[in-house]
Scaffold this motif. Structure first.
Motif, PDB file in Angstrom:
ATOM      1  N   GLU A  52      26.193 -49.940  15.210  1.00 40.88           N
ATOM      2  CA  GLU A  52      25.300 -49.597  14.109  1.00 40.88           C
ATOM      3  C   GLU A  52      25.684 -50.300  12.811  1.00 40.88           C
ATOM      4  O   GLU A  52      25.002 -50.143  11.806  1.00 40.88           O
ATOM      5  CB  GLU A  52      25.276 -48.087  13.914  1.00 40.88           C
ATOM      6  CG  GLU A  52      24.650 -47.378  15.100  1.00 40.88           C
ATOM      7  CD  GLU A  52      24.566 -45.886  14.932  1.00 40.88           C
ATOM      8  OE1 GLU A  52      25.138 -45.360  13.954  1.00 40.88           O
ATOM      9  OE2 GLU A  52      23.924 -45.251  15.777  1.00 40.88           O
ATOM     10  N   LYS A  71      19.812 -50.177   7.359  1.00 43.64           N
ATOM     11  CA  LYS A  71      19.587 -48.781   7.723  1.00 43.64           C
ATOM     12  C   LYS A  71      18.751 -48.709   9.006  1.00 43.64           C
ATOM     13  O   LYS A  71      17.778 -49.434   9.161  1.00 43.64           O
ATOM     14  CB  LYS A  71      18.862 -48.063   6.582  1.00 43.64           C
ATOM     15  CG  LYS A  71      18.731 -46.584   6.780  1.00 43.64           C
ATOM     16  CD  LYS A  71      18.079 -45.937   5.582  1.00 43.64           C
ATOM     17  CE  LYS A  71      17.967 -44.446   5.802  1.00 43.64           C
ATOM     18  NZ  LYS A  71      17.265 -43.809   4.689  1.00 43.64           N
ATOM     19  N   ASP A  72      19.134 -47.825   9.916  1.00 41.14           N
ATOM     20  CA  ASP A  72      18.441 -47.555  11.187  1.00 41.14           C
ATOM     21  C   ASP A  72      18.417 -48.746  12.137  1.00 41.14           C
ATOM     22  O   ASP A  72      17.601 -48.793  13.047  1.00 41.14           O
ATOM     23  CB  ASP A  72      17.004 -47.082  10.947  1.00 41.14           C
ATOM     24  CG  ASP A  72      16.961 -45.777  10.184  1.00 41.14           C
ATOM     25  OD1 ASP A  72      17.952 -45.027  10.249  1.00 41.14           O
ATOM     26  OD2 ASP A  72      15.942 -45.505   9.526  1.00 41.14           O
ATOM     27  N   LYS A  74      20.242 -51.029  15.104  1.00 40.31           N
ATOM     28  CA  LYS A  74      21.305 -50.883  16.102  1.00 40.31           C
ATOM     29  C   LYS A  74      21.204 -51.982  17.142  1.00 40.31           C
ATOM     30  O   LYS A  74      20.132 -52.524  17.406  1.00 40.31           O
ATOM     31  CB  LYS A  74      21.264 -49.509  16.749  1.00 40.31           C
ATOM     32  CG  LYS A  74      20.006 -49.201  17.505  1.00 40.31           C
ATOM     33  CD  LYS A  74      20.073 -47.805  18.065  1.00 40.31           C
ATOM     34  CE  LYS A  74      18.753 -47.464  18.761  1.00 40.31           C
ATOM     35  NZ  LYS A  74      18.774 -46.121  19.316  1.00 40.31           N
ATOM     36  N   LEU A 119      15.290 -52.062  15.353  1.00 38.98           N
ATOM     37  CA  LEU A 119      15.237 -51.453  14.037  1.00 38.98           C
ATOM     38  C   LEU A 119      14.262 -50.301  14.148  1.00 38.98           C
ATOM     39  O   LEU A 119      13.079 -50.501  14.351  1.00 38.98           O
ATOM     40  CB  LEU A 119      14.760 -52.459  12.986  1.00 38.98           C
ATOM     41  CG  LEU A 119      14.589 -51.921  11.576  1.00 38.98           C
ATOM     42  CD1 LEU A 119      15.950 -51.567  11.007  1.00 38.98           C
ATOM     43  CD2 LEU A 119      13.910 -52.949  10.701  1.00 38.98           C
ATOM     44  N   GLY A 120      14.774 -49.082  14.107  1.00 41.22           N
ATOM     45  CA  GLY A 120      13.912 -47.922  14.278  1.00 41.22           C
ATOM     46  C   GLY A 120      14.581 -46.682  13.756  1.00 41.22           C
ATOM     47  O   GLY A 120      15.677 -46.723  13.189  1.00 41.22           O
ATOM     48  N   SER A 121      13.924 -45.562  13.979  1.00 37.37           N
ATOM     49  CA  SER A 121      14.457 -44.296  13.484  1.00 37.37           C
ATOM     50  C   SER A 121      15.632 -43.844  14.337  1.00 37.37           C
ATOM     51  O   SER A 121      15.796 -44.261  15.479  1.00 37.37           O
ATOM     52  CB  SER A 121      13.365 -43.234  13.488  1.00 37.37           C
ATOM     53  OG  SER A 121      12.929 -43.016  14.813  1.00 37.37           O
ATOM     54  N   LYS A 122      16.426 -42.965  13.786  1.00 31.76           N
ATOM     55  CA  LYS A 122      17.592 -42.418  14.484  1.00 31.76           C
ATOM     56  C   LYS A 122      17.132 -41.496  15.610  1.00 31.76           C
ATOM     57  O   LYS A 122      15.993 -41.080  15.669  1.00 31.76           O
ATOM     58  CB  LYS A 122      18.476 -41.635  13.515  1.00 31.76           C
ATOM     59  CG  LYS A 122      19.028 -42.448  12.391  1.00 31.76           C
ATOM     60  CD  LYS A 122      20.300 -43.081  12.809  1.00 31.76           C
ATOM     61  CE  LYS A 122      20.919 -43.801  11.625  1.00 31.76           C
ATOM     62  NZ  LYS A 122      22.143 -44.417  11.918  1.00 31.76           N
ATOM     63  N   THR A 123      18.055 -41.153  16.481  1.00 32.00           N
ATOM     64  CA  THR A 123      17.730 -40.239  17.569  1.00 32.00           C
ATOM     65  C   THR A 123      17.609 -38.817  17.043  1.00 32.00           C
ATOM     66  O   THR A 123      18.026 -38.506  15.936  1.00 32.00           O
ATOM     67  CB  THR A 123      18.835 -40.289  18.645  1.00 32.00           C
ATOM     68  OG1 THR A 123      20.065 -39.894  18.035  1.00 32.00           O
ATOM     69  CG2 THR A 123      18.964 -41.675  19.237  1.00 32.00           C
ATOM     70  N   SER A 126      20.910 -37.001  15.816  1.00 31.60           N
ATOM     71  CA  SER A 126      21.418 -37.237  14.471  1.00 31.60           C
ATOM     72  C   SER A 126      20.589 -36.479  13.441  1.00 31.60           C
ATOM     73  O   SER A 126      21.101 -36.022  12.440  1.00 31.60           O
ATOM     74  CB  SER A 126      21.432 -38.727  14.150  1.00 31.60           C
ATOM     75  OG  SER A 126      20.118 -39.240  14.169  1.00 31.60           O
ATOM     76  N   LYS A 127      19.281 -36.306  13.667  1.00 29.96           N
ATOM     77  CA  LYS A 127      18.456 -35.517  12.748  1.00 29.96           C
ATOM     78  C   LYS A 127      18.867 -34.053  12.794  1.00 29.96           C
ATOM     79  O   LYS A 127      18.909 -33.382  11.779  1.00 29.96           O
ATOM     80  CB  LYS A 127      16.971 -35.657  13.107  1.00 29.96           C
ATOM     81  CG  LYS A 127      16.406 -37.004  12.748  1.00 29.96           C
ATOM     82  CD  LYS A 127      14.937 -37.058  13.084  1.00 29.96           C
ATOM     83  CE  LYS A 127      14.360 -38.427  12.784  1.00 29.96           C
ATOM     84  NZ  LYS A 127      12.959 -38.531  13.173  1.00 29.96           N
TER      85      LYS A 127
END
Length: 141
Positions: A52, A71-72, A74, A119-123, A126-127
């Motif tokens: 990351e 950011k975001d 991986k 490049l995307g949102s977290k899993t 993690s939220k």
């Protein structure tokens, strides 16, 4: 007779995709479906790891530069094997002192294959941990 012109190979967006990541204290330029030798890591063979710490990401359309990390973003890599690098000879000699020292070194390496750069949102996990931290801070207040 017509001359045959060689047409340049068309590059797909996947060919242009690359990322510069920080791994094992060094920076690496990674492209999908290629293998690289990183310093030895503790993962087992066939494990999939996620990096990351992405410093720069180019997806073929636009370039994202992190401050210090994107950011975001991986990079997923798969461990292929653990190996050793080439032998390096270190020879030290002091002139006129009859002092000589010869030493060899082989670096421990891990060969990895880059599976995807995204490049995307977290899993969701993690939220959930962020939500748990927020509720914990509200409880403490």
């Amino acid at each position: 007779m017509a001359d045959k012109k060689s047409s340049p190979k068309k590059e797909t967006p996947q060919d242009k995709t690359y990322a510069i990541v920080e791994a094992s204290g060094k920076q690496f330029w990674l492209q999908p479906n290629r293998y690289y030798d990183l310093d030895r890591c503790t993962a087992e063979v066939n494990d999939v790891l996620t990096i990351e710490k992405v410093l720069l990401l180019n997806d073929g359309k636009d370039l994202k530069l992190g401050k210090p990390y994107v950011k975001d973003a991986k990079v997923e890599i798969k461990v292929l094997e653990h190996r050793r690098g080439p032998k390096i000879i270190v020879y030290k000699m002091r002139p006129k002192k009859k002092t000589r020292r010869k030493n060899g070194h082989r670096q421990e390496l891990t060969r990895v294959l880059v599976q995807s750069i995204s490049l995307g949102s977290k899993t969701k996990k993690s939220k959930e941990t962020k939500d748990a931290k927020a509720t914990a801070s509200k409880v403490e207040s």
